[in-house]
Every structure is written in structure tokens, then in C-alpha cells.
Design an enzyme around this catalytic site. Structure first.
Site, PDB file in Angstrom:
ATOM      1  N   HIS A 178       0.785  -1.130   0.036  1.00  0.00           N
ATOM      2  CA  HIS A 178       0.012  -0.061  -0.026  1.00  0.00           C
ATOM      3  C   HIS A 178       0.863   1.210  -0.187  1.00  0.00           C
ATOM      4  O   HIS A 178       0.904   2.137   0.796  1.00  0.00           O
ATOM      5  CB  HIS A 178      -0.887   0.090   1.144  1.00  0.00           C
ATOM      6  CG  HIS A 178      -2.240   0.580   1.054  1.00  0.00           C
ATOM      7  ND1 HIS A 178      -2.155   2.049   0.758  1.00  0.00           N
ATOM      8  CD2 HIS A 178      -3.405   0.430   1.033  1.00  0.00           C
ATOM      9  CE1 HIS A 178      -3.508   2.250   0.798  1.00  0.00           C
ATOM     10  NE2 HIS A 178      -4.034   1.587   0.854  1.00  0.00           N
ATOM     11  N   GLU A 302      -1.957   0.491  -5.815  1.00  0.00           N
ATOM     12  CA  GLU A 302      -1.847  -0.756  -5.247  1.00  0.00           C
ATOM     13  C   GLU A 302      -1.964  -1.824  -6.359  1.00  0.00           C
ATOM     14  O   GLU A 302      -2.982  -1.733  -7.091  1.00  0.00           O
ATOM     15  CB  GLU A 302      -2.976  -1.147  -4.160  1.00  0.00           C
ATOM     16  CG  GLU A 302      -2.954   0.144  -3.086  1.00  0.00           C
ATOM     17  CD  GLU A 302      -4.411   0.141  -2.522  1.00  0.00           C
ATOM     18  OE1 GLU A 302      -4.935  -0.839  -1.785  1.00  0.00           O
ATOM     19  OE2 GLU A 302      -4.813   1.468  -2.405  1.00  0.00           O
TER      20      GLU A 302
END
Length: 337
Positions: A178, A302
Site C-alpha cells: 500500500h 496498489e
């Protein structure tokens, strides 16, 4: 100059020491990684012979632990949401403890983002290898899952992140990093930077950000194929929808060109993955950073198999079989202008 890897203490988490690892290549580029949550701490390159940070990061462990933004962390077993925190596998239905309303986000409250990984490396090498085990008894998924994450910095300024999973029983496996990028440093806005996404369709979600099982063709505000500035697309977005931020998943069309490109005046970041999804999220994770509505200091990217894939036909295979290890690879290369 030869390649080097060093390690320094970065705090204590649940009674265990956390370490910051730095990989430096022959160009003095540096990849920095934390053992906590296998976090991508920074990617530093040389611009006009000066170090330039490309990744948003915090200076202390407490901020990483407390942030709701999962800054730089590895998340999973399964990145993204699982609708109603429920899925079926091998004829059995699993109901997991929800942590995002009625749904499961990033594998739940005991996901990879909560672990301090064990690490090993060769001081003269280019890779840090981080390992942990997710126990079925802790997170409710079937199978004890051992995850090994390798961070590599190549001589041509490419960060390679591999995710290797081995499980004791059939389970789900779809982790990612992330990471939040800003190619001009986290004090700058990302709005003037250019973004290209190799995609002609997006995942449709409901008001709770859970996929409905449908893909759709983007309107102009969501179309990044021609590498527009993020600001120009934000302007279109508010005109079209009234929204002021992106939090969307793109379906990647093919792998013969980069999945995405983030560009600024001094260079480009080429983004590649062997999976079929790319999520973008405009955000301001630093609580002390002043900003106006629509101004952003970071863009999360992501790379993963499409969210909630276990519950939707055609979204991709996230089932990891016992005795059949699997490895995913995400790659990010900085190219100077």
C-alpha cells in the site's frame, strides 16, 4: 561502488525490535524497507546529484502504527475488500470478523500489516527477504499461510517486490504493498504530475466500495490512457460527479507495456505487475500536512488481483492451494529524463 545493505533499529513493536533496511546500488539510489508490516519506507534516487525521495514516509514507528492509511505497508492475506466478510471455498463457507462496516478489508485485524517480519540479507547483495506466518487460528482464513516478501533494488533503479505464499490448507492469497508516491517529495503536491494507466475499464463498486461484479468503461474523468495531469482529471471529476478524490480499481488490459506511469519534470516511474488490477487513491496521509480540498500530497498505487475476486466470476484466481506455492511480482522502475 559496490551494492550494500545496512540495518538500523527503528523502534519496538509488541516487544520486538523493528529494523530499517537500506539497499544502495551503484548509482547511490536507495530502497528502504521496515521489518514492521514489510513496509516500503522510501525509494530515493539521484536528481541533479541530489537525493530525491519518491515515496511518502514517516520518521517514526508510532506514526506507522497509528495511521489508518496503511502507509507503505504490505496488506493481506487479501488486499482490498471481501464483501460481507464472507466467501466459499471447497464447498465450505467462511464468515470472517468484519473490520470495515459489514465487510473485510485487507485481510482483517490480524493481516500482514500487523506483523513484524523476520529478515535476512547479504550485506553485499541487492535483496532483503522478509518472512512471517498468518495463523488460521488468528485470522479465520483456512490454512496457516507463510508469506515471504523479497525487496530488490536493481542496478537500473528498479524496485522489485515478490510475494511468495505457502499454505497448509487451501486458502486465499492476494497481498500487495500500500505504497504512496510523490515523485517531487512529500512536501509537494502530486496534482501537477502526470499519470498513465493502461486500462479501458474499471471495477464498478457500490456505495460501500465493494465490487458489484461488473466492469464499466470510464468517463473522461476516469480515463488516464493519454497520461494527463492528475489536476486536469480532478477538475473533470468534480464537474462530472462532484467527487474530489480518486479511490478506484482499474482492470489492466495486457502486460506488454507498463500497467501505469507516474511522471514529473525530472523523470518517470514505470509500474508493472503480473496481476490484473491497479488501484489508485489520492490522499493526504500526513495529519500535520496543510492542504485544501482537492489538493493531494500522495497517490497510493496498489497492484493486485481485482478486489473481492473470490466472490466474482472473471475477476481472477486468488486461491492458493496446499502444496502449490505461488509467487507474485510487482515492479517499479525510475527513469530519469
Amino acid at each position: 561502488m559496490r551494492r550494500t545493505i545496512s540495518a538500523v533499529p527503528f523502534g519496538v513493536y509488541q516487544g520486538e525490535s523493528v529494523y530499517l533496511y537500506t539497499i544502495e546500488n551503484i548509482h547511490h539510489s536507495k530502497l528502504k524497507v521496515l521489518s514492521y508490516a514489510a513496509t516500503w519506507y522510501d525509494f530515493e534516487v539521484q536528481v541533479d546529484r541530489q537525493p530525491q525521495s519518491l515515496v511518502l514516509h514517516f520518521d517514526n514507528l508510532a506514526d506507522y502504527i497509528e495511521t489508518p492509511y496503511q502507509v507503505g505497508k504490505t496488506v493481506g492475506r487479501v488486499a482490498g475488500r471481501i464483501g460481507n466478510a464472507t466467501f466459499s471455498l471447497n464447498g465450505q463457507t467462511y464468515h470472517l470478523p468484519p473490520n470495515n462496516g459489514r465487510h473485510l478489508l485487507h485481510g482483517g485485524g490480524h493481516g500482514l500489516q500487523t506483523h513484524n517480519f523476520r529478515a535476512r540479507f547479504d550485506p553485499d547483495g541487492d535483496t532483503v527477504i522478509l518472512t512471517t506466518t498468518l495463523a488460521s487460528a488468528d485470522d479465520g482464513f483456512p490454512g496457516d499461510l507463510t508469506v515471504t516478501i523479497s525487496y530488490t533494488l536493481t542496478a537500473d533503479d528498479e524496485v522489485q517486490i515478490s510475494y511468495h505464499g505457502v499454505t497448509t490448507a487451501d486458502t486465499l492469497f492476494n497481498p500487495t504493498c500500500h505504497v504512496y508516491f510523490n515523485l517531487d517529495g512529500q512536501a509537494a503536491l502530486i496534482n501537477p504530475q502526470q499519470l498513465r494507466i493502461n486500462s479501458t475499464k474499471l471495477v464498478h463498486t457500490n456505495h460501500e466500495k465493494v465490487p458489484t461484479g461488473v466492469f464499466y468503461v470510464p468517463s473522461p474523468a476516469y480515463d488516464f490512457r493519454e497520461q494527463p495531469t492528475i489536476q486536469s482529471q480532478l477538475d473533470r471529476l468534480i464537474q462530472e460527479t462532484g467527487r474530489t478524490e480518486y479511490d478506484d480499481c482499474y482492470v489492466l488490459d495486457h502486460q506488454d507495456e507498463p500497467a501505469g506511469v507516474l511522471a514529473t519534470t525530472h523523470g518517470r516511474l514505470l509500474i508493472n505487475t503480473d496481476r490484473n488490477g491497479l488501484v489508485i487513491f489520492t490522499a493526504n496521509p500526513e495529519r500535520t500536512q496543510p492542504y485544501r480540498l482537492g489538493d493531494y500530497h500522495a497517490l497510493a498505487v496498489e497492484l493486485q488481483t481485482l478486489p473481492d475476486a473470490i466472490n466474482h466470476h472473471g475477476f481472477g484466481d486468488v486461491v492458493l492451494r496446499a502444496g502449490q506455492p505461488r509467487t507474485y511480482v510487482n515492479r517499479y522502475q525510475y527513469v530519469s529524463k
